[in-house]
Design a protein around this motif. Structure first.
Motif, PDB file in Angstrom:
ATOM      1  N   VAL A 132       0.836  -1.200   0.000  1.00 27.32           N
ATOM      2  CA  VAL A 132       0.000   0.000   0.000  1.00 27.32           C
ATOM      3  C   VAL A 132       0.872   1.251   0.000  1.00 27.32           C
ATOM      4  CG1 VAL A 132      -1.748   1.285   1.292  1.00 27.32           C
ATOM      5  CG2 VAL A 132      -1.930  -1.178   1.081  1.00 27.32           C
ATOM      6  N   ILE A 133       1.946   1.221   0.755  1.00 24.18           N
ATOM      7  CA  ILE A 133       2.867   2.362   0.789  1.00 24.18           C
ATOM      8  C   ILE A 133       3.502   2.562  -0.595  1.00 24.18           C
ATOM      9  CG2 ILE A 133       5.053   3.179   1.756  1.00 24.18           C
ATOM     10  CD1 ILE A 133       4.201   1.846   4.379  1.00 24.18           C
ATOM     11  N   THR A 134       3.881   1.470  -1.249  1.00 20.28           N
ATOM     12  CA  THR A 134       4.472   1.562  -2.581  1.00 20.28           C
ATOM     13  C   THR A 134       3.460   2.082  -3.604  1.00 20.28           C
ATOM     14  OG1 THR A 134       5.890  -0.299  -2.033  1.00 20.28           O
ATOM     15  CG2 THR A 134       5.706   0.271  -4.352  1.00 20.28           C
ATOM     16  N   ALA A 135       2.218   1.606  -3.524  1.00 17.99           N
ATOM     17  CA  ALA A 135       1.182   2.070  -4.455  1.00 17.99           C
ATOM     18  C   ALA A 135       0.866   3.540  -4.223  1.00 17.99           C
ATOM     19  CB  ALA A 135      -0.081   1.228  -4.295  1.00 17.99           C
ATOM     20  N   SER A 136       0.829   3.952  -2.973  1.00 21.40           N
ATOM     21  CA  SER A 136       0.582   5.357  -2.662  1.00 21.40           C
ATOM     22  C   SER A 136       1.732   6.234  -3.155  1.00 21.40           C
ATOM     23  CB  SER A 136       0.389   5.517  -1.160  1.00 21.40           C
ATOM     24  OG  SER A 136       0.190   6.851  -0.826  1.00 21.40           O
ATOM     25  N   PHE A 137       2.947   5.753  -2.985  1.00 24.28           N
ATOM     26  CA  PHE A 137       4.118   6.484  -3.462  1.00 24.28           C
ATOM     27  C   PHE A 137       4.098   6.628  -4.983  1.00 24.28           C
ATOM     28  CE2 PHE A 137       8.591   6.617  -4.819  1.00 24.28           C
ATOM     29  CZ  PHE A 137       9.022   7.722  -4.108  1.00 24.28           C
ATOM     30  N   SER A 138       3.773   5.541  -5.684  1.00 21.03           N
ATOM     31  CA  SER A 138       3.759   5.614  -7.145  1.00 21.03           C
ATOM     32  C   SER A 138       2.600   6.471  -7.659  1.00 21.03           C
ATOM     33  CB  SER A 138       3.687   4.212  -7.747  1.00 21.03           C
ATOM     34  OG  SER A 138       2.500   3.565  -7.344  1.00 21.03           O
ATOM     35  N   GLY A 139       1.458   6.461  -6.985  1.00 16.12           N
ATOM     36  CA  GLY A 139       0.360   7.340  -7.373  1.00 16.12           C
ATOM     37  C   GLY A 139       0.706   8.801  -7.169  1.00 16.12           C
ATOM     38  N   ALA A 140       1.389   9.107  -6.068  1.00 20.79           N
ATOM     39  CA  ALA A 140       1.823  10.484  -5.825  1.00 20.79           C
ATOM     40  C   ALA A 140       2.862  10.919  -6.857  1.00 20.79           C
ATOM     41  CB  ALA A 140       2.386  10.611  -4.412  1.00 20.79           C
ATOM     42  N   LEU A 141       3.753  10.025  -7.230  1.00 16.32           N
ATOM     43  CA  LEU A 141       4.731  10.355  -8.271  1.00 16.32           C
ATOM     44  C   LEU A 141       4.054  10.604  -9.617  1.00 16.32           C
ATOM     45  CD1 LEU A 141       7.813   8.033  -7.670  1.00 16.32           C
ATOM     46  CD2 LEU A 141       7.681  10.497  -7.475  1.00 16.32           C
ATOM     47  N   CYS A 142       3.061   9.795  -9.953  1.00 17.07           N
ATOM     48  CA  CYS A 142       2.332  10.020 -11.214  1.00 17.07           C
ATOM     49  C   CYS A 142       1.656  11.379 -11.218  1.00 17.07           C
ATOM     50  CB  CYS A 142       1.291   8.919 -11.424  1.00 17.07           C
ATOM     51  SG  CYS A 142       1.989   7.348 -11.890  1.00 17.07           S
ATOM     52  N   PHE A 143       1.079  11.761 -10.083  1.00 17.90           N
ATOM     53  CA  PHE A 143       0.437  13.070 -10.026  1.00 17.90           C
ATOM     54  C   PHE A 143       1.460  14.188 -10.166  1.00 17.90           C
ATOM     55  CE2 PHE A 143      -0.704  16.808  -7.551  1.00 17.90           C
ATOM     56  CZ  PHE A 143      -1.798  17.218  -8.282  1.00 17.90           C
ATOM     57  N   ILE A 144       2.560  14.102  -9.444  1.00 14.44           N
ATOM     58  CA  ILE A 144       3.556  15.176  -9.448  1.00 14.44           C
ATOM     59  C   ILE A 144       4.231  15.293 -10.820  1.00 14.44           C
ATOM     60  CG2 ILE A 144       5.786  15.853  -8.474  1.00 14.44           C
ATOM     61  CD1 ILE A 144       3.358  16.517  -6.765  1.00 14.44           C
ATOM     62  N   ILE A 145       4.477  14.183 -11.480  1.00 16.84           N
ATOM     63  CA  ILE A 145       5.104  14.235 -12.801  1.00 16.84           C
ATOM     64  C   ILE A 145       4.195  14.949 -13.798  1.00 16.84           C
ATOM     65  CG2 ILE A 145       5.772  12.797 -14.768  1.00 16.84           C
ATOM     66  CD1 ILE A 145       6.945  10.836 -12.718  1.00 16.84           C
ATOM     67  N   ASN A 146       2.884  14.739 -13.701  1.00 12.74           N
ATOM     68  CA  ASN A 146       1.950  15.337 -14.655  1.00 12.74           C
ATOM     69  C   ASN A 146       1.425  16.699 -14.233  1.00 12.74           C
ATOM     70  OD1 ASN A 146       1.992  13.238 -16.538  1.00 12.74           O
ATOM     71  ND2 ASN A 146       0.655  12.034 -15.224  1.00 12.74           N
ATOM     72  N   ALA A 147       1.671  17.130 -13.021  1.00 11.92           N
ATOM     73  CA  ALA A 147       1.164  18.420 -12.548  1.00 11.92           C
ATOM     74  C   ALA A 147       2.058  19.537 -13.066  1.00 11.92           C
ATOM     75  CB  ALA A 147       1.121  18.450 -11.025  1.00 11.92           C
ATOM     76  N   ARG A 148       1.463  20.460 -13.800  1.00 12.05           N
ATOM     77  CA  ARG A 148       2.229  21.567 -14.373  1.00 12.05           C
ATOM     78  C   ARG A 148       1.946  22.894 -13.670  1.00 12.05           C
ATOM     79  NH1 ARG A 148       5.551  18.534 -17.002  1.00 12.05           N
ATOM     80  NH2 ARG A 148       4.721  17.414 -18.766  1.00 12.05           N
ATOM     81  N   CYS A 149       0.980  22.929 -12.785  1.00 10.54           N
ATOM     82  CA  CYS A 149       0.519  24.194 -12.215  1.00 10.54           C
ATOM     83  C   CYS A 149       1.137  24.512 -10.859  1.00 10.54           C
ATOM     84  CB  CYS A 149      -1.008  24.165 -12.086  1.00 10.54           C
ATOM     85  SG  CYS A 149      -1.808  23.996 -13.671  1.00 10.54           S
ATOM     86  N   PHE A 150       2.140  23.780 -10.450  1.00 13.03           N
ATOM     87  CA  PHE A 150       2.760  24.009  -9.148  1.00 13.03           C
ATOM     88  C   PHE A 150       4.229  24.359  -9.325  1.00 13.03           C
ATOM     89  CE2 PHE A 150      -0.479  20.688  -8.098  1.00 13.03           C
ATOM     90  CZ  PHE A 150      -1.303  21.517  -7.379  1.00 13.03           C
ATOM     91  N   LYS A 152       8.143  24.480  -7.352  1.00 11.01           N
ATOM     92  CA  LYS A 152       8.869  23.403  -6.671  1.00 11.01           C
ATOM     93  C   LYS A 152       8.410  23.194  -5.236  1.00 11.01           C
ATOM     94  CE  LYS A 152      13.038  23.619  -9.421  1.00 11.01           C
ATOM     95  NZ  LYS A 152      14.485  23.810  -9.438  1.00 11.01           N
ATOM     96  N   LYS A 153       8.174  24.287  -4.524  1.00  6.41           N
ATOM     97  CA  LYS A 153       7.763  24.159  -3.127  1.00  6.41           C
ATOM     98  C   LYS A 153       6.357  23.564  -3.035  1.00  6.41           C
ATOM     99  CE  LYS A 153       7.254  26.777   1.120  1.00  6.41           C
ATOM    100  NZ  LYS A 153       7.331  28.091   1.749  1.00  6.41           N
ATOM    101  N   LYS A 154       5.464  24.014  -3.904  1.00  6.18           N
ATOM    102  CA  LYS A 154       4.105  23.473  -3.883  1.00  6.18           C
ATOM    103  C   LYS A 154       4.077  22.019  -4.334  1.00  6.18           C
ATOM    104  CE  LYS A 154       1.605  27.792  -4.455  1.00  6.18           C
ATOM    105  NZ  LYS A 154       0.693  28.557  -5.319  1.00  6.18           N
ATOM    106  N   LYS A 155       4.994  21.643  -5.215  1.00  4.49           N
ATOM    107  CA  LYS A 155       5.056  20.244  -5.628  1.00  4.49           C
ATOM    108  C   LYS A 155       5.461  19.346  -4.468  1.00  4.49           C
ATOM    109  CE  LYS A 155       5.803  20.295 -10.568  1.00  4.49           C
ATOM    110  NZ  LYS A 155       6.640  19.879 -11.682  1.00  4.49           N
ATOM    111  N   ARG A 156       6.380  19.811  -3.643  1.00  5.09           N
ATOM    112  CA  ARG A 156       6.784  19.009  -2.475  1.00  5.09           C
ATOM    113  C   ARG A 156       5.628  18.830  -1.506  1.00  5.09           C
ATOM    114  NH1 ARG A 156      11.940  22.540  -2.052  1.00  5.09           N
ATOM    115  NH2 ARG A 156      13.256  21.517  -3.577  1.00  5.09           N
ATOM    116  N   VAL A 157       4.908  19.898  -1.250  1.00 11.22           N
ATOM    117  CA  VAL A 157       3.752  19.826  -0.346  1.00 11.22           C
ATOM    118  C   VAL A 157       2.666  18.949  -0.950  1.00 11.22           C
ATOM    119  CG1 VAL A 157       1.929  21.187   0.743  1.00 11.22           C
ATOM    120  CG2 VAL A 157       4.269  22.039   0.729  1.00 11.22           C
ATOM    121  N   ALA A 158       2.420  19.101  -2.245  1.00 12.85           N
ATOM    122  CA  ALA A 158       1.405  18.294  -2.917  1.00 12.85           C
ATOM    123  C   ALA A 158       1.791  16.815  -2.915  1.00 12.85           C
ATOM    124  CB  ALA A 158       1.198  18.784  -4.345  1.00 12.85           C
ATOM    125  N   PHE A 159       3.075  16.523  -3.077  1.00  7.81           N
ATOM    126  CA  PHE A 159       3.514  15.127  -3.025  1.00  7.81           C
ATOM    127  C   PHE A 159       3.276  14.536  -1.647  1.00  7.81           C
ATOM    128  CE2 PHE A 159       6.704  11.955  -1.994  1.00  7.81           C
ATOM    129  CZ  PHE A 159       6.460  11.027  -2.988  1.00  7.81           C
TER     130      PHE A 159
END
Length: 124
Positions: A12-30, A32-39
């Motif tokens: 579950v931790i690995t799946a959550s980590f990979s889902g957060a990475l997928c979101f951060i890689i595709n997020a263009r509206c943040f 660097k600091k907001k990306k860390r918080v969003a991750f």
């Protein structure tokens, strides 16, 4: 919820980590600091909200009907911030009733409300 925190399931931790990475890689509206918080928010909510999102998936798509928390963790961590931003923009639009133009920033998707508005070149 407290029992979900103490049950450390590494899949579950690995799946959550990979889902957060997928979101951060595709997020263009943040930035660097907001990306860390969003991750961090996406990762932690994916771990905590795995059961709830799995129940929602099972109710929306009955053909899947699985008990794997990893699917719920991945979907929750990948979509939690997008869903929250969409709900926030809907509430803001309903409360303000203003004719201003608002850009909704999704994962690489921009939706305009007013068709007469010409976008700025500076992005979100």
């Amino acid at each position: 919820m407290i029992t979900a925190i103490y049950e450390f399931d590494f899949s579950v931790i690995t799946a959550s980590f990979s889902g957060a990475l997928c979101f951060i890689i595709n997020a263009r509206c943040f930035n660097k600091k907001k990306k860390r918080v969003a991750f961090f928010i996406s990762f932690s909510m994916g771990f905590i909200g795995a059961d709830v999102s799995l129940d929602i998936i099972n109710s929306l798509v009955p053909a899947i009907n699985t008990e794997e928390r990893t699917l719920g963790a991945f979907v929750c961590s990948a979509l939690i911030i997008t869903v929250f931003l969409r709900m926030k923009s809907l509430v803001d639009g309903a409360l303000t009733k203003n004719k201003r133009i608002k850009w909704f920033c999704y994962v690489n998707v921009r939706v305009r409300i007013n068709k007469n508005y010409k976008p700025h070149l500076n992005g979100c």
